[in-house]
Design a protein around this motif. Sequence first.
Motif, PDB file in Angstrom:
ATOM      1  N   HIS A  13      46.814  43.834  47.128  1.00  0.00           N
ATOM      2  CA  HIS A  13      46.893  43.849  48.584  1.00  0.00           C
ATOM      3  C   HIS A  13      45.472  43.983  49.121  1.00  0.00           C
ATOM      4  N   VAL A  14      44.847  42.848  49.426  1.00  0.00           N
ATOM      5  CA  VAL A  14      43.435  42.727  49.813  1.00  0.00           C
ATOM      6  C   VAL A  14      42.559  43.256  48.658  1.00  0.00           C
ATOM      7  N   ASP A  15      42.123  44.509  48.726  1.00  0.00           N
ATOM      8  CA  ASP A  15      41.280  45.032  47.648  1.00  0.00           C
ATOM      9  C   ASP A  15      41.930  46.224  46.944  1.00  0.00           C
ATOM     10  N   ASP A  16      43.272  46.295  47.006  1.00  0.00           N
ATOM     11  CA  ASP A  16      44.016  47.368  46.338  1.00  0.00           C
ATOM     12  C   ASP A  16      44.917  46.759  45.276  1.00  0.00           C
ATOM     13  N   PRO A  17      44.474  46.728  44.007  1.00  0.00           N
ATOM     14  CA  PRO A  17      45.302  46.139  42.958  1.00  0.00           C
ATOM     15  C   PRO A  17      46.266  47.145  42.343  1.00  0.00           C
ATOM     16  N   LEU A  18      47.430  46.659  41.955  1.00  0.00           N
ATOM     17  CA  LEU A  18      48.386  47.438  41.178  1.00  0.00           C
ATOM     18  C   LEU A  18      48.691  46.634  39.924  1.00  0.00           C
ATOM     19  N   THR A  19      48.533  47.263  38.763  1.00  0.00           N
ATOM     20  CA  THR A  19      48.634  46.565  37.492  1.00  0.00           C
ATOM     21  C   THR A  19      49.810  47.081  36.681  1.00  0.00           C
ATOM     22  N   LYS A  20      50.606  46.146  36.168  1.00  0.00           N
ATOM     23  CA  LYS A  20      51.703  46.476  35.254  1.00  0.00           C
ATOM     24  C   LYS A  20      51.364  45.894  33.890  1.00  0.00           C
ATOM     25  N   ALA A  21      51.323  46.738  32.877  1.00  0.00           N
ATOM     26  CA  ALA A  21      50.964  46.275  31.534  1.00  0.00           C
ATOM     27  C   ALA A  21      51.253  47.365  30.518  1.00  0.00           C
ATOM     28  N   LYS A  22      51.272  46.990  29.243  1.00  0.00           N
ATOM     29  CA  LYS A  22      51.311  47.963  28.172  1.00  0.00           C
ATOM     30  C   LYS A  22      49.894  48.499  27.957  1.00  0.00           C
ATOM     31  N   ALA A  23      49.753  49.516  27.124  1.00  0.00           N
ATOM     32  CA  ALA A  23      48.473  50.217  26.984  1.00  0.00           C
ATOM     33  C   ALA A  23      47.338  49.267  26.612  1.00  0.00           C
ATOM     34  N   GLU A  24      47.582  48.374  25.662  1.00  0.00           N
ATOM     35  CA  GLU A  24      46.520  47.460  25.226  1.00  0.00           C
ATOM     36  C   GLU A  24      46.121  46.497  26.342  1.00  0.00           C
ATOM     37  N   GLY A  25      47.137  45.948  27.046  1.00  0.00           N
ATOM     38  CA  GLY A  25      46.855  45.029  28.145  1.00  0.00           C
ATOM     39  C   GLY A  25      46.185  45.725  29.315  1.00  0.00           C
ATOM     40  N   LYS A  26      46.586  46.971  29.567  1.00  0.00           N
ATOM     41  CA  LYS A  26      45.986  47.742  30.648  1.00  0.00           C
ATOM     42  C   LYS A  26      44.501  47.966  30.383  1.00  0.00           C
ATOM     43  N   LYS A  27      44.169  48.360  29.133  1.00  0.00           N
ATOM     44  CA  LYS A  27      42.761  48.570  28.781  1.00  0.00           C
ATOM     45  C   LYS A  27      41.985  47.262  28.902  1.00  0.00           C
ATOM     46  N   TRP A  28      42.575  46.148  28.453  1.00  0.00           N
ATOM     47  CA  TRP A  28      41.902  44.843  28.538  1.00  0.00           C
ATOM     48  C   TRP A  28      41.611  44.493  29.993  1.00  0.00           C
ATOM     49  N   PHE A  29      42.619  44.680  30.873  1.00  0.00           N
ATOM     50  CA  PHE A  29      42.414  44.314  32.277  1.00  0.00           C
ATOM     51  C   PHE A  29      41.312  45.151  32.924  1.00  0.00           C
ATOM     52  N   HIS A  30      41.364  46.458  32.749  1.00  0.00           N
ATOM     53  CA  HIS A  30      40.384  47.306  33.420  1.00  0.00           C
ATOM     54  C   HIS A  30      38.980  47.087  32.859  1.00  0.00           C
ATOM     55  N   ASP A  31      38.861  46.856  31.564  1.00  0.00           N
ATOM     56  CA  ASP A  31      37.544  46.515  31.002  1.00  0.00           C
ATOM     57  C   ASP A  31      37.029  45.217  31.604  1.00  0.00           C
ATOM     58  N   LYS A  32      37.938  44.253  31.771  1.00  0.00           N
ATOM     59  CA  LYS A  32      37.559  42.945  32.308  1.00  0.00           C
ATOM     60  C   LYS A  32      37.151  43.058  33.774  1.00  0.00           C
ATOM     61  N   ILE A  33      37.944  43.771  34.580  1.00  0.00           N
ATOM     62  CA  ILE A  33      37.663  43.849  36.011  1.00  0.00           C
ATOM     63  C   ILE A  33      36.390  44.662  36.264  1.00  0.00           C
ATOM     64  N   GLU A  34      36.130  45.662  35.420  1.00  0.00           N
ATOM     65  CA  GLU A  34      34.902  46.449  35.565  1.00  0.00           C
ATOM     66  C   GLU A  34      33.678  45.645  35.146  1.00  0.00           C
ATOM     67  N   ASP A  35      33.875  44.660  34.286  1.00  0.00           N
ATOM     68  CA  ASP A  35      32.769  43.777  33.897  1.00  0.00           C
ATOM     69  C   ASP A  35      32.463  42.767  34.998  1.00  0.00           C
ATOM     70  N   MET A  36      33.485  42.348  35.746  1.00  0.00           N
ATOM     71  CA  MET A  36      33.308  41.335  36.791  1.00  0.00           C
ATOM     72  C   MET A  36      32.880  41.930  38.124  1.00  0.00           C
ATOM     73  N   PHE A  37      33.348  43.154  38.431  1.00  0.00           N
ATOM     74  CA  PHE A  37      33.090  43.764  39.730  1.00  0.00           C
ATOM     75  C   PHE A  37      32.645  45.222  39.553  1.00  0.00           C
ATOM     76  N   ASP A  38      32.013  45.738  40.604  1.00  0.00           N
ATOM     77  CA  ASP A  38      31.730  47.179  40.656  1.00  0.00           C
ATOM     78  C   ASP A  38      32.997  47.883  41.118  1.00  0.00           C
ATOM     79  N   THR A  39      33.470  48.839  40.331  1.00  0.00           N
ATOM     80  CA  THR A  39      34.669  49.592  40.685  1.00  0.00           C
ATOM     81  C   THR A  39      34.387  51.085  40.581  1.00  0.00           C
ATOM     82  N   LYS A  40      35.356  51.862  41.034  1.00  0.00           N
ATOM     83  CA  LYS A  40      35.237  53.327  40.973  1.00  0.00           C
ATOM     84  C   LYS A  40      36.185  53.895  39.930  1.00  0.00           C
ATOM     85  N   GLY A  41      36.224  53.263  38.760  1.00  0.00           N
ATOM     86  CA  GLY A  41      37.050  53.764  37.684  1.00  0.00           C
ATOM     87  C   GLY A  41      38.478  53.281  37.771  1.00  0.00           C
TER      88      GLY A  41
END
Length: 227
Positions: A151-179
Amino acid sequence: TQKRPTLEQEEEGLPGNYKARQVRKDLKARKQRPKEQTYSPVPSIEAFRLIVASTDTKEGYGLSSTDFDTAFLQSYVWGDGRLMLIKYWDMFLQVWVYEWINGVIYGDQRGGHDWHATLSYRLVHEAGFKECMNMESMYYSKEADVTVSCHVDDPLTKAKAEGKKWFHDKIEDMFDTKGRQDLSPGNDLDYLSMRISMNSRGDIRLDNQLKIEKYLEEMGLSECNPA
């Protein structure tokens, strides 16, 4: 500006944090821009609730979120080579400051459109997601089995543990985030003024109770009998 209180601040009766940001007064009443420059799609509440309802914790799925650091300023400028001169008063140095900004600034009518175009392009072309054709700003990666509703700049992610880690590592590599924030028993998610909570059995619940109580208190109705 003063940010909306977090869940912890709401529960303790504390106000939201103050935040300094540069904002442009690009008012529709003065000059309305074409919709192709301003349209920014967001998922419907039905799509959001469907993601929450389909999160089967017994199968290992979970929910998480993150917070982009000044998302709009991380947008690409799409085609027009936009360059804006910003003037503001530095209260500490007591001088006027002039800066050229090549990008998107909050308050610009085109900001949401350019941010969606940036996020969509990078998720699709750099992370391998597909954007839902009939529900824009909804993304799915079949390979990683990750679903993202943004929702604009508020993401909600559904995934298993491995997929969740992959997504957050990927998004933190592409953008500046706050954890990242993970939903777990006792660790609720604050999402679009809603509280997403999970009990020890893995049942997920949505509610607006803190917001309801705040509104009732502001209107002097907190002592009324509930309907």
